[in-house]
Design an enzyme around this catalytic site. Structure first.
Site, PDB file in Angstrom:
ATOM      1  N   SER A 252       0.860  -1.181   0.000  1.00  0.00           N
ATOM      2  CA  SER A 252       0.000   0.000   0.000  1.00  0.00           C
ATOM      3  C   SER A 252       0.900   1.236   0.000  1.00  0.00           C
ATOM      4  O   SER A 252       2.121   1.120   0.045  1.00  0.00           O
ATOM      5  CB  SER A 252      -0.892   0.012   1.236  1.00  0.00           C
ATOM      6  OG  SER A 252      -0.116   0.387   2.359  1.00  0.00           O
ATOM      7  N   LYS A 253       0.265   2.386  -0.015  1.00  0.00           N
ATOM      8  CA  LYS A 253       1.016   3.651  -0.082  1.00  0.00           C
ATOM      9  C   LYS A 253       2.036   3.781   1.054  1.00  0.00           C
ATOM     10  O   LYS A 253       3.024   4.481   0.920  1.00  0.00           O
ATOM     11  CB  LYS A 253       0.049   4.834  -0.045  1.00  0.00           C
ATOM     12  CG  LYS A 253      -0.828   4.923  -1.287  1.00  0.00           C
ATOM     13  CD  LYS A 253      -0.792   6.324  -1.903  1.00  0.00           C
ATOM     14  CE  LYS A 253      -1.298   6.333  -3.330  1.00  0.00           C
ATOM     15  NZ  LYS A 253      -2.733   6.063  -3.464  1.00  0.00           N
ATOM     16  N   ARG A 254       1.775   3.088   2.172  1.00  0.00           N
ATOM     17  CA  ARG A 254       2.714   3.143   3.300  1.00  0.00           C
ATOM     18  C   ARG A 254       4.103   2.654   2.890  1.00  0.00           C
ATOM     19  O   ARG A 254       5.103   3.004   3.489  1.00  0.00           O
ATOM     20  CB  ARG A 254       2.234   2.224   4.433  1.00  0.00           C
ATOM     21  CG  ARG A 254       1.251   2.853   5.362  1.00  0.00           C
ATOM     22  CD  ARG A 254       0.880   1.894   6.463  1.00  0.00           C
ATOM     23  NE  ARG A 254       0.287   0.658   5.921  1.00  0.00           N
ATOM     24  CZ  ARG A 254       0.699  -0.559   6.216  1.00  0.00           C
ATOM     25  NH1 ARG A 254       1.695  -0.743   7.040  1.00  0.00           N
ATOM     26  NH2 ARG A 254       0.105  -1.619   5.690  1.00  0.00           N
ATOM     27  N   GLY A 256       5.530   3.090   0.024  1.00  0.00           N
ATOM     28  CA  GLY A 256       6.074   3.862  -1.103  1.00  0.00           C
ATOM     29  C   GLY A 256       4.977   4.036  -2.134  1.00  0.00           C
ATOM     30  O   GLY A 256       3.911   3.426  -2.029  1.00  0.00           O
TER      31      GLY A 256
END
Ligand code: GLU
Length: 482
Positions: A252-254, A256
């Site tokens: 997920s965006k966490r 990158g």
């Protein structure tokens, strides 16, 4: 048999890095097998699909170097390549299944379906369809209602038996009987569902191998049923491992940015992204880590996919990017770097020699084109001193004061804007012979006085590209710290 593979994105967002990896695998497999690579746009979700996303995804694929042989903008023998333009084909196939009693018209409303679901769950049964329309005795009623203009979904009669897939990555996968109940092929709105169009297209487009993410395994069992009902053999399947973060959670965006376009904007090199993505779930036969994916021929061997989930590691990607930067010819590197320097920057006012020296100096130290300006700003233009314990220690040496006095005078006397390499070498020699300073005292003292830092690139390469004016300011700033 000639190999035909496809990448089938839904244009509902930007190109995801997981999708880009799937595209690369298909592209490389086709190339290795001298086969054909098809791009098919799966846009039957009319609400979420946007032409703009289709264009952006194609742009990102091309940026990555993924080129296809047939696609919406590359006509071939099996088009159209956009599912929204193939609705008649799906209808024809669905009707043939109805005619053969393998699918049926279903008039259940959403409320009825929901009730059925709830009842099944309450009674501890799998929430499979159990409406009356699957029974032959209602076929006539269905035909009459259809003839009077009523709308119905076309639902597939799931055979209820067990299926076994021989997957080229996952091995033998058994789907137990009754895992799947009757499912919709074409909604009452006339729009077909993914599992159905996918199989119809893969048959019509003569796809021989399907390489896609493991997250599609649950679709595969439905698709196997449809292949069987349509009397078609299965293509070969390879479900490649999932991408996960370092914490082993779903990517997920966490972890990158997850869209290719973000990396493009951050000045990553396409060849580095492609290199890194290919290695997430596949390994090079010579265990190479850095390569140009376009150089992969038969090395791209589909037996080398890994079963284990692949960990997406941004730090590793940055390292790979740095390795590709260093491998660029100087001119290409310069062009790339210059795109990421502000238009009115000091850099553009300098000589070609100066620019080349700066690029040579920093190319081994940057991971991105955009790092270059940061290094110039900090190392060459910022006159401030970075006061660290180590720097304070150097300033406490008697020899550093001597060096400072000497350099302050010499730099002031300089007529040109820069100290040439020869000038710098002779100053350095004078410090050695006249002031008799050597070793660590000489190197660290000179570094601190001229660069304002206690560490950095080789002095002989760095000093000749620092503007004289900046060195003077640094020397003044250092003077206040003794
Ligand atoms: N449109 C599907 C997706 O984007 C394609 C899946 C497949 O390759 O069959 O996930």
């Amino acid at each position: 048999m000639t190999v035909r593979v496809r990448f089938a994105p839904s244009p509902t967002g930007y190109l995801h890095i997981g999708g880009a990896r799937t595209a690369l695998y298909n592209y490389l497999f086709a190339k290795a097998q001298k086969g054909t690579f098809v791009l098919r746009i799966e846009d039957t979700d009319l609400e979420r699909s946007k032409k703009e996303y289709e264009e952006l995804q194609i742009e990102d694929l091309k940026w990555l170097g993924v080129d296809y042989d047939e696609g919406p903008d590359k006509p071939g023998n099996y088009g159209p390549y956009r599912q929204s333009e193939r609705l008649d084909i799906y209808k024809k196939y669905a009707q043939s299944l109805v005619d053969r009693g393998l699918a049926y018209y279903d008039f259940c409303t959403d409320d009825e379906l929901e009730e059925m679901r709830e009842r099944a769950l309450k009674e501890g049964r799998p929430p499979h369809y159990e409406g009356k329309w699957r029974n032959e005795e209602f076929f006539e009623e269905a035909a009459n209602r259809l003839a009077s203009g009523e709308k119905a979904a076309i639902r597939f009669k799931a055979p209820g038996k067990s299926y076994t897939l021989h997957d080229n990555v996952r091995g033998r996968v058994v789907f137990p009987e009754n895992m799947v109940g009757d499912f919709i092929l074409i909604r009452s709105t006339g729009l077909p569902v993914y599992n159905f169009c996918c199989v119809v297209d893969d048959i019509e487009m003569k796809i021989t191998h399907i390489i896609r993410g493991e997250d599609h395994l649950n679709n595969t069992v439905r698709q196997m049923m449809i292949y069987e009902a349509l009397g078609s053999g299965l293509p070969e399947f390879a479900h490649v491992s999932l991408l996960i973060g370092k914490d082993r959670q779903k990517l997920s965006k966490r972890h990158g940015a997850t869209s290719v376009v973000n990396y493009k904007e951050e000045s990553y090199l396409p060849q580095a992204i492609a290199n890194y993505l290919v290695l997430l779930g596949w390994s090079h036969p010579d265990e190479k880590e850095i390569f140009d994916v376009n150089d992969l021929g038969t090395e791209f061997d589909a037996t080398r996919f890994s079963k284990a989930a692949a960990i997406y590691d941004l730090e590793k990607l940055k390292w790979v990017n740095g390795m590709h930067i260093r491998a660029l010819p100087l001119e290409t590197l310069q062009k790339g770097i210059e795109e990421f320097i502000e238009n009115d920057h000091f850099y553009f006012g300098q000589s070609e020699d100066w620019k080349k020296s700066a690029i040579e100096l920093y190319k081994n130290q940057i991971e991105f084109f955009s790092d270059f300006q940061k290094r110039i700003d900090e190392d060459l233009l910022n006159p401030n001193v970075e006061v660290t314990d180590k720097l304070k220690d150097v300033l406490s040496w008697e020899t550093t004061k001597q060096i400072h006095g000497f350099l302050d005078k010499k730099v002031k006397e300089q007529k040109s804007d820069f100290l040439s390499k020869d000038n710098f070498d002779s100053l350095f020699n004078e410090l050695k012979t006249d002031l008799k300073i050597k070793g660590k005292q000489l190197f660290m003292g000179t570094r601190v006085c001229l660069t304002g830092h206690d560490h950095g690139p080789e002095l002989g390469d760095l000093v000749p590209i620092i503007p004289k004016e900046v060195m003077q300011k640094r020397l003044s700033n250092i003077a206040t710290l003794f």
